[in-house]
Design an enzyme around this catalytic site. Structure first.
Site, PDB file in Angstrom:
ATOM      1  N   ASP A 171       0.870  -1.060   0.119  1.00  0.00           N
ATOM      2  CA  ASP A 171       0.036  -0.235  -0.030  1.00  0.00           C
ATOM      3  C   ASP A 171       0.870   1.075  -0.134  1.00  0.00           C
ATOM      4  O   ASP A 171       1.937   1.382   0.716  1.00  0.00           O
ATOM      5  CB  ASP A 171      -0.907  -0.003   1.135  1.00  0.00           C
ATOM      6  N   GLU A 181       1.689   0.183  -4.750  1.00  0.00           N
ATOM      7  CA  GLU A 181       0.667   0.983  -5.008  1.00  0.00           C
ATOM      8  C   GLU A 181       1.501   2.400  -5.092  1.00  0.00           C
ATOM      9  O   GLU A 181       2.438   2.512  -3.969  1.00  0.00           O
ATOM     10  CB  GLU A 181      -0.405   1.200  -4.235  1.00  0.00           C
TER      11      GLU A 181
END
Length: 585
Positions: A244, A281
């Protein structure tokens, strides 16, 4: 068994296990570490008290039966058995499916989700990507406020439930990817600061002090995060991790944490004899993220490509607010640029950021499969005011066009749960904070955020209301009725075509001069012997075809499409996608 904990600032550490207390000893070989042998079995409860303070859960806890603030529990992974024989499944040629355990079914458990895995196997996807499963306060939430980065959320089914899910997926030939959050921890139930310098004020993130990757004590923090990542892959048999918001990993050290992590994962893959991969990401549009470590990159195996999403979204919806503004000026051109080279912002000026942004990809050294392409994700749906999906405002034909672009593009495609049948259920932001002050802060903060963009506060769903989570659960009766059934059949057809036609899944960039784009927009591009044509317009469009190519058959089409005559144009009905087989003359 041996209990150990890193607590470099403590003068005394006591182990509390199964109702007994034991003084721990400093480890002479590892500064800051404390150790103690004590009898314990699977399920034994334990924790650590620092300098006579309260008993806290183990930072490396594998199970938190009573939530983030409770005692830790021993997990004997040998009790899970070896599971089905699984050779692994790598990223090239993959089709990913993002899934949130708590809303994939109304039950919101690993076992209930596993019961729906045959649907995904029949759909044809290759990997399930689970959103975060680390413990967080309460029962329901997105998972991005997790703590105890080595443990599994107990209401989902805990470690045993996750292992059963992974085994069930592997038995059906599905790989499993887990979303992990290294850039911050949740504000509630986070006990790491009591143990050591896990965070630093040297850098700041949107969530406060940054995770300590380069300040004093950072070597142990980096080892903590790397060890957690390897434990997920090793102990649960996972096939990959989604990392993330890696742009929030502030690291000014000589070797970036991502390079260190990717090297460790590659080493584990060699030892296990099966492929493992990392997907980042990142909003940096930096080719170094996926560039080989030997060439000065981070060595991450793939990254999300929001530029492709934003270009596709503006072309589909016409929206131009926020970061969509950069793409809305020329949606067709933006879509073509991302299909051609991956990033839209590759050093170009971004009005949204007020500066230049990104770097160009070197297509010769970066295969297209290293970028993930998608029309919807948990972020792009859930971070909207009402959590509305594309299906809330697009026709089935437009949704079919989006599917053809995602599954026909050179990138690794990813679907968001329910997308394959045009789910009408929203996916909204929901929490279950047990701290009343934090709950109110989240509620009012979200309403104020969207009120600043013109939304009446009373229309913004209350994240703490259980009804918000229930509205976000998939309705599994939808796939059996129209128009959902036809859209589901279309997704199955396109994914089967990827599996049958190696050129579609090869991850090779489009050829020189492609794609062809005409106003509408209408887009066409070659993938080996196949020609993918998509008309997003609400009227028929004539798409020019190559004069030296013979179009032999329509392999797939959302609406009937006739083959073009030699040297002629392909006439595409409104909101229609088609795949044609062609042969160069």
């Amino acid at each position: 068994m041996l209990f150990e904990v890193w607590a470099p600032q403590a003068g005394r550490v006591d182990l509390h296990a199964d109702g007994a207390a034991y003084a721990m000893d400093p480890d002479p070989a590892r500064p800051g570490w404390w150790c103690r042998e004590a009898s314990a079995d699977d399920g034994s409860r334990y924790g650590f008290a620092l300098d006579g303070g309260p008993v806290r859960p183990d930072p490396r806890s594998r199970r938190q039966p009573d939530g983030p603030d409770g005692m830790s529990a021993v997990v004997d992974f040998a009790r899970f058995g070896s599971g089905p024989k699984w050779p692994g499944r790598g990223l090239p040629g993959a089709v990913l499916y993002e899934l949130h355990v708590g809303t994939f079914t109304h039950e919101g458990t690993f076992d209930a989700a596993a019961g729906r895995l045959p649907h995904l196997a029949e759909l044809g996807v290759t990997h399930v990507e689970l959103m975060p499963v680390c413990p967080f306060p309460g029962t329901h939430g997105w998972g991005y406020e997790g703590v105890s980065l080595w443990a599994v959320h107990e209401p989902y089914g805990g470690p045993a439930g996750l292992r059963r899910f992974v085994d069930a997926a592997h038995a059906l030939g599905l790989g499993v990817v887990l979303d992990v959050v290294h850039n911050h921890l949740g504000p509630s139930g986070n006990h790491l600061p009591a143990f050591g310098p896990y965070f630093t004020d040297t850098h700041h993130t949107p969530w406060g002090a940054a995770v300590n990757l380069d300040a004093p004590g950072s070597a142990e923090v980096r080892a903590y995060l790397t060890g957690s990542a390897l434990a997920w892959l090793r102990d649960y048999g996972l096939d990959g991790l989604r990392l993330d918001a890696v742009h929030a990993l502030a690291d000014s050290g000589p070797k970036h944490f991502l390079a260190e992590l990717s090297a460790a994962v590659d080493g584990l893959a060699r030892r296990l004899g099966r492929p493992l991969f990392l997907i980042a990401e990142s909003d940096l549009n930096d080719p170094a993220t996926t560039r080989a470590r030997e060439a000065g990159g981070m060595g991450v195996h793939a990254q999300w490509n929001d530029d492709f999403h934003h270009a596709l979204h503006t072309a589909l919806t016409g929206e131009s607010q926020g970061y969509y503004a950069d793409f809305a000026a020329d949606p067709a051109g933006a879509l073509a640029k991302t299909l051609r080279g991956g990033f839209f912002h590759d050093g170009t000026y971004s009005a949204f950021r007020g500066r230049r942004h990104g770097h160009p990809l070197d297509r010769r050294g970066a295969p297209a499969h290293r970028l993930l392409g998608y029309a919807q994700t948990h972020d792009q749906v859930g971070n909207r005011a009402l959590g509305d999906r594309l299906s809330a405002r697009l026709s089935p034909g437009a949704l079919a066009c989006a599917a053809a672009l995602v599954l026909g593009a050179p990138f690794t495609p990813m679907l968001f749960m329910g997308e394959e049948w045009g789910a009408r259920t929203p996916w909204q932001f929901f929490t279950d904070h047990t701290d009343p002050q934090l709950a109110e802060a989240v509620r009012t903060g979200r309403r104020r955020e969207f009120a600043a963009h013109g939304w009446p506060e009373e229309e913004i769903p209350d994240p703490q209301d259980p009804a918000t989570r229930l509205r976000s659960c998939l309705d599994w009766t939808e796939p059996g009725r129209e128009p959902h059934a036809s859209l589901l059949a279309w997704y199955r057809q396109l994914i089967a075509l990827r599996r049958a036609e190696p050129a579609l899944a090869a991850g090779e960039w489009l050829g020189e001069g492609e794609p062809t784009v005409v106003p509408g927009p209408c887009v066409g591009f070659r993938r080996g012997a196949l020609f993918v044509a998509v008309n997003l317009a609400d009227r028929p469009v004539e798409l020019p075809t190559a004069p030296d190519v013979t179009y032999e058959e329509v392999v797939a089409a959302w609406r009937p499409v006739a083959l073009p005559e030699a040297g002629g144009s392909l006439r595409l009905p409104a909101e229609t996608a088609a795949v044609l087989r062609c042969l160069e003359r």
